[in-house]
Design an enzyme around this catalytic site. Structure first.
Site, PDB file in Angstrom:
ATOM      1  N   ASP A 116      32.734  33.119  28.592  1.00  0.00           N
ATOM      2  CA  ASP A 116      34.050  33.280  28.796  1.00  0.00           C
ATOM      3  C   ASP A 116      34.394  32.131  29.742  1.00  0.00           C
ATOM      4  OD1 ASP A 116      36.642  34.215  29.460  1.00  0.00           O
ATOM      5  OD2 ASP A 116      36.268  35.581  30.896  1.00  0.00           O
ATOM      6  N   GLN A 207      36.874  41.020  42.728  1.00  0.00           N
ATOM      7  CA  GLN A 207      37.261  39.796  41.929  1.00  0.00           C
ATOM      8  C   GLN A 207      38.583  39.059  42.173  1.00  0.00           C
ATOM      9  OE1 GLN A 207      36.888  41.679  38.250  1.00  0.00           O
ATOM     10  NE2 GLN A 207      38.696  40.492  37.543  1.00  0.00           N
ATOM     11  N   ASP A 209      41.778  35.978  40.950  1.00  0.00           N
ATOM     12  CA  ASP A 209      42.672  35.761  39.662  1.00  0.00           C
ATOM     13  C   ASP A 209      41.502  35.473  38.531  1.00  0.00           C
ATOM     14  OD1 ASP A 209      45.038  35.881  40.117  1.00  0.00           O
ATOM     15  OD2 ASP A 209      45.359  33.727  40.293  1.00  0.00           O
TER      16      ASP A 209
END
Length: 253
Positions: A116, A207, A209
């Site tokens: 990712d 987490q 952004d």
């Protein structure tokens, strides 16, 4: 900040049971329990904007290349994108630069969230200063328990649709690939060798952004990717591992 959640009922058939325990990745970039900060403390941080609105975070790799998450760049054209750099506020200050092109990792899989990572190429160069700086890519993963920080403009509470105007950060600790995939946590085989985890002990924070930086030892070690939500202590935030994807970034920048 990615303003959607992949719901189990909506995509269970598409995943065909690849995710164990009946759970699916939740993409809901946010900083919960974070603290307002200034861009001078995180000068590599950028706001990736779609049609003028903040959509994801990213990190300055060179004066014309940004590193972000591949899931931030699905079903979007480069012409609709710009970045804001050098400002503590996503909506004002600093400089804005149009995106000329971007490239997602060819091996990115939205079902498993493997690989990712993506690179964004800017239409013009950034001028480096005290508030606009590049950050080096990690060449190895930090040790389990190492101190790290994550920053961004993610929503500050679960289910919220609003984001803070000022940059936020939270301190976390690295959870190694092997530890994150172990029975100590709930992910198991979902953690692949292109991922690294981080958690904040005693805080409801997982987490920042989506696409934003996880930094440890002054280098970029992770890109905010996915997680099962900040409420679950046995599910740390999951990040694309920069050390494991370093060669791809260098070759495609």
């Amino acid at each position: 900040m990615l303003k959607f959640v992949i719901l189990l009922s909506a995509v269970a058939c598409a995943l065909g049971g690849t995710i164990p325990e009946g759970l699916l990745p939740q993409l809901d970039g946010r900083i919960v329990g974070g603290t307002a900060t200034t861009i001078s403390s995180f000068p590599w941080q950028i706001s990736l904007q779609r049609s003028g609105s903040h959509s994801c975070g990213g990190s300055i790799y060179t004066d014309r290349v940004i590193v972000t998450a591949a899931h931030c760049l699905q079903s979007v054209s480069a012409s609709s994108l710009q970045i804001r750099a050098g400002s503590s506020y996503w909506s004002s200050g600093g400089v804005t630069v149009k995106v000329s092109s971007f490239k997602n990792h060819e091996g990115y899989n939205p079902n498993t969230m493997v690989n990712d990572i993506a690179v964004i190429r800017l239409s013009s160069s950034l001028g480096f200063s005290s508030t606009i700086k590049s950050i080096s890519l990690a060449s190895s993963n930090p040790a389990n328990g190492a101190a790290a920080s994550v920053s961004g403009w993610g929503t500050q509470s679960s289910g919220s649709s609003s984001i803070p105007s000022q940059l936020q950060y939270v301190n976390v600790n690295i959870v190694s690939q092997s530890k994150c995939a172990s029975s100590a946590y709930g992910y198991g085989s979902e953690i692949r060798n292109t991922m690294i985890c981080a958690a904040a002990s005693g805080k409801d924070a997982c987490q920042g952004d989506s696409g934003g930086p996880l930094v440890s030892g002054g280098v970029l070690v992770g890109v905010v990717s996915w997680g099962y939500g900040c409420a679950y202590s046995n599910y740390p935030g999951v990040y694309a591992s920069v050390a494991d994807l370093r060669s791809w970034v260098i070759n495609n920048a």
